[in-house]
Scaffold this active site. Structure first.
Site, mmCIF file in Angstrom:
data_model
loop_
_atom_site.group_PDB
_atom_site.id
_atom_site.type_symbol
_atom_site.label_atom_id
_atom_site.label_comp_id
_atom_site.label_asym_id
_atom_site.label_seq_id
_atom_site.Cartn_x
_atom_site.Cartn_y
_atom_site.Cartn_z
ATOM 1 N N THR A 126 -14.233 6.660 -12.063
ATOM 2 C CA THR A 126 -13.329 6.204 -11.008
ATOM 3 C C THR A 126 -13.434 4.711 -10.742
ATOM 4 O OG1 THR A 126 -12.547 6.662 -8.767
ATOM 5 C CG2 THR A 126 -14.911 6.668 -9.109
ATOM 6 N N GLU A 131 0.831 -1.214 0.000
ATOM 7 C CA GLU A 131 0.000 0.000 0.000
ATOM 8 C C GLU A 131 0.861 1.258 0.000
ATOM 9 O OE1 GLU A 131 -3.849 1.989 0.306
ATOM 10 O OE2 GLU A 131 -3.094 0.083 -0.458
#
Length: 205
Positions: free
Chosen positions: A197, A89
């Protein structure tokens, strides 16, 4: 608005690692710069390439395309620099290669890096982005696959750290961008359609 935003992060947030890798860092509320790039930030390469394709800012087109390509390479190395071949991440750019942030070791099937590979392959025609995307996919397919689908990893440097959960955007985005990246036909015309998105294609106004 787009041009102001791109100029802003180009001047304030784009930096080079000790080995010369371009990355987009973070700035804290106090103004301190953090040499960390999150997996989410890997969408930037594709966004910059789209801006160039649509000729949003002719004066900075050459700069923006070079930055798009350099960021895509850095995101590819964020994958290649871990034990599983999958980016965490958050990755630091303080050494020769990207290193995992110990507070953000996980991978939750995010699409952003593969999204950028798709856009750059479509816009430049360079097959290297397909090759990088294939290598990235092999890590996901090897370490995130389960008997019933795909799942998160708690730690990308631990090959046996699967969790029992998956995100809907894995199907809506990650797999879709992979499919489009490896498909020879241009199913989506980026001059006439845009992805929202969640990677749903819509007609450009």
């Amino acid at each position: 608005m787009y041009n102001r935003a791109v100029d802003g992060f180009t001047k304030r947030l784009l930096r080079r690692s000790p080995s010369g890798l371009l990355f987009c860092g973070e700035q804290t509320s106090s103004g301190r710069f953090k040499p960390e790039m999150g997996h989410l930030t890997c969408f930037l390469g594709g966004m910059l390439a789209l801006g160039v394709m649509h000729n949003v800012s002719p004066a900075t087109a050459e700069r923006d395309l070079e930055n798009a390509k350099a960021l895509a390479y850095s995101c590819y190395l964020m994958y290649r620099s871990t034990q599983t071949g999958i980016s965490a991440e958050g990755m630091f750019f303080t050494e020769e290669k990207p290193t995992v942030n110990s507070r953000a070791t996980y991978y939750i099937l995010r699409p952003e890096a593969l999204e950028t590979m798709y856009y750059l392959n479509q816009i430049t025609g360079d097959p290297i982005y397909r090759e990088w995307g294939w290598e990235m996919w092999k890590g996901i397919d090897t370490y995130c696959r389960t008997n019933y689908g795909y799942t998160h990893l708690r730690n990308v440097n631990d090959k046996s750290s699967q969790e029992d959960r998956a995100e809907s955007f894995f199907f809506a985005e990650t797999l879709k961008y992979l499919y489009l990246l490896f498909k020879d036909e241009k199913i989506v015309d980026l001059t006439k359609q845009v992805f929202n998105t969640e990677a749903h294609p819509l007609k450009v106004f």
